[in-house]
Design a protein around this motif. Structure first.
Motif, PDB file in Angstrom:
ATOM      1  N   LEU A  10      37.580  51.070  34.873  1.00  0.00           N
ATOM      2  CA  LEU A  10      37.054  49.640  34.677  1.00  0.00           C
ATOM      3  C   LEU A  10      35.801  49.713  33.996  1.00  0.00           C
ATOM      4  O   LEU A  10      35.111  50.809  33.815  1.00  0.00           O
ATOM      5  N   THR A  11      35.600  48.700  33.369  1.00  0.00           N
ATOM      6  CA  THR A  11      34.417  48.728  32.520  1.00  0.00           C
ATOM      7  C   THR A  11      33.342  47.713  33.299  1.00  0.00           C
ATOM      8  O   THR A  11      32.098  47.668  33.113  1.00  0.00           O
ATOM      9  N   GLY A  12      33.939  46.933  34.337  1.00  0.00           N
ATOM     10  CA  GLY A  12      33.406  46.093  34.962  1.00  0.00           C
ATOM     11  C   GLY A  12      33.352  44.284  34.556  1.00  0.00           C
ATOM     12  O   GLY A  12      33.025  43.545  35.133  1.00  0.00           O
ATOM     13  N   ARG A  13      33.952  44.298  33.400  1.00  0.00           N
ATOM     14  CA  ARG A  13      33.968  42.929  32.883  1.00  0.00           C
ATOM     15  C   ARG A  13      35.483  42.449  32.975  1.00  0.00           C
ATOM     16  O   ARG A  13      35.918  41.220  32.472  1.00  0.00           O
ATOM     17  N   ARG A  44      31.455  47.759  41.489  1.00  0.00           N
ATOM     18  CA  ARG A  44      31.515  48.235  40.067  1.00  0.00           C
ATOM     19  C   ARG A  44      31.607  47.026  38.939  1.00  0.00           C
ATOM     20  O   ARG A  44      31.426  47.249  37.743  1.00  0.00           O
ATOM     21  N   MET A  45      31.813  45.793  39.443  1.00  0.00           N
ATOM     22  CA  MET A  45      32.082  44.628  38.796  1.00  0.00           C
ATOM     23  C   MET A  45      30.582  44.167  38.185  1.00  0.00           C
ATOM     24  O   MET A  45      29.748  44.298  38.847  1.00  0.00           O
ATOM     25  N   ARG A  46      30.779  43.659  37.016  1.00  0.00           N
ATOM     26  CA  ARG A  46      29.388  43.037  36.530  1.00  0.00           C
ATOM     27  C   ARG A  46      29.942  41.605  35.915  1.00  0.00           C
ATOM     28  O   ARG A  46      30.747  41.343  35.695  1.00  0.00           O
ATOM     29  N   GLY A  88      33.210  39.870  34.697  1.00  0.00           N
ATOM     30  CA  GLY A  88      34.216  40.330  35.740  1.00  0.00           C
ATOM     31  C   GLY A  88      34.535  39.505  36.944  1.00  0.00           C
ATOM     32  O   GLY A  88      33.496  38.515  36.988  1.00  0.00           O
ATOM     33  N   SER A 124      29.165  42.435  45.968  1.00  0.00           N
ATOM     34  CA  SER A 124      29.854  42.086  45.050  1.00  0.00           C
ATOM     35  C   SER A 124      28.757  41.443  43.949  1.00  0.00           C
ATOM     36  O   SER A 124      28.232  40.269  44.248  1.00  0.00           O
ATOM     37  N   TRP A 125      28.848  41.907  42.715  1.00  0.00           N
ATOM     38  CA  TRP A 125      28.162  41.368  41.802  1.00  0.00           C
ATOM     39  C   TRP A 125      28.551  40.335  41.012  1.00  0.00           C
ATOM     40  O   TRP A 125      27.932  39.525  40.075  1.00  0.00           O
TER      41      TRP A 125
END
Length: 261
Positions: free
Chosen positions: A23-26, A46-48, A51, A73-74
């Motif tokens: 994951l990159t988070g997107r 791990r999401m940003r 994403g 959850s971001w």
């Protein structure tokens, strides 16, 4: 909880899965059969920005558990009630990552579900299928069936019970099904052993987590609670003796994550 606390493998299963997800988070992520969210919560943390995650399960009670367990959850997170066999609400290639962790022992038509997973996975994305071998945990099943006879269950009922992990698609035949739907299938094994140094956590794992290897569910109201009490006692006696003799009781597991593109 049991798998995290008593694993012999130094790496938690969730870390093995996260490494395979890359994951990159997107990404847009679909967690198919999210269950109680014990894997989902590490993924969404791990999401940003950019994403999003959709968590789907057939059971409303599991979705409620997941909502309580996933507290951080971001990026956008949506809980959806639905079946793996029907992802028609989602467009072709809608998701960069699709996870299906330990759902195939419930699936009656693996080809249908694998086809739907492949359809909603983007051309540059990947689907992760985590699955267990039919012969996983042989120590528990061997002890279970020997104890059922001693507890007095009828032979014809014992004969009808599953002798290992159920499902038409298990680790033993997963690749031959997956290659029909994906151009690339890579197996990443996760071998592990659960080591119990006291009987209580194993008995909870066996009786509550696995419902006496499925016997409790199949019995329905056909047998009195007392016969399950005897079964519980028989299993616990052997586990206690094994721990007394060698210091632990072990259950070996065979799992793999299939990375599909």
């Amino acid at each position: 909880m049991t798998h995290n606390l008593y694993r012999d493998n130094p790496e938690p299963l969730i870390d093995h899965i996260l490494r395979a997800l890359e994951l990159t988070g997107r990404e847009s992520v679909l967690d198919l059969g999210c269950g109680n969210g014990f894997i989902l919560r590490d993924v969404v943390s791990r999401m940003r920005a950019g994403g999003r995650t959709i968590a789907m399960d057939i059971a409303p009670s599991m979705l409620e558990l997941a909502k309580r367990n996933v507290t951080v959850s971001w990026a956008p997170l949506e809980f959806v009630e639905g079946q793996a066999e029907d992802l028609s609400r989602y467009a072709d290639g809608e998701f960069d990552r699709v996870m299906a962790n330990y759902i195939f022992h419930y699936i009656k038509d693996p080809d249908l579900v694998c086809g739907e997973i492949a359809r909603v996975t983007s051309d540059t994305g990947r689907a992760l299928i985590t699955i267990e071998a039919r012969g996983s945990m042989p120590e528990m099943y061997e002890l279970h069936f020997a104890s059922m006879e001693k507890a007095g269950f009828p032979a014809d009922f014992i004969e009808r019970l599953p002798r290992g992990r159920r499902g038409k698609m298990v680790l033993d035949n997963a690749e031959e099904t997956l290659v029909k739907h994906f151009s690339s299938v890579e197996e990443r094994p996760y071998p592990d052993t659960l080591r119990f140094e006291t009987p209580e956590p194993f008995m909870q794992f066996y009786a509550t987590g696995h419902k006496y290897c499925g016997a409790k569910a199949m019995a329905g109201d056909d047998f009195p609670e007392s016969i399950f009490d005897r079964l519980h006692e028989e299993v616990e006696t052997v586990v206690k003796q094994r721990i007394s003799d060698v210091g632990y009781f072990e259950v070996s597991k065979r799992n793999s994550v299939f990375v599909c593109r």
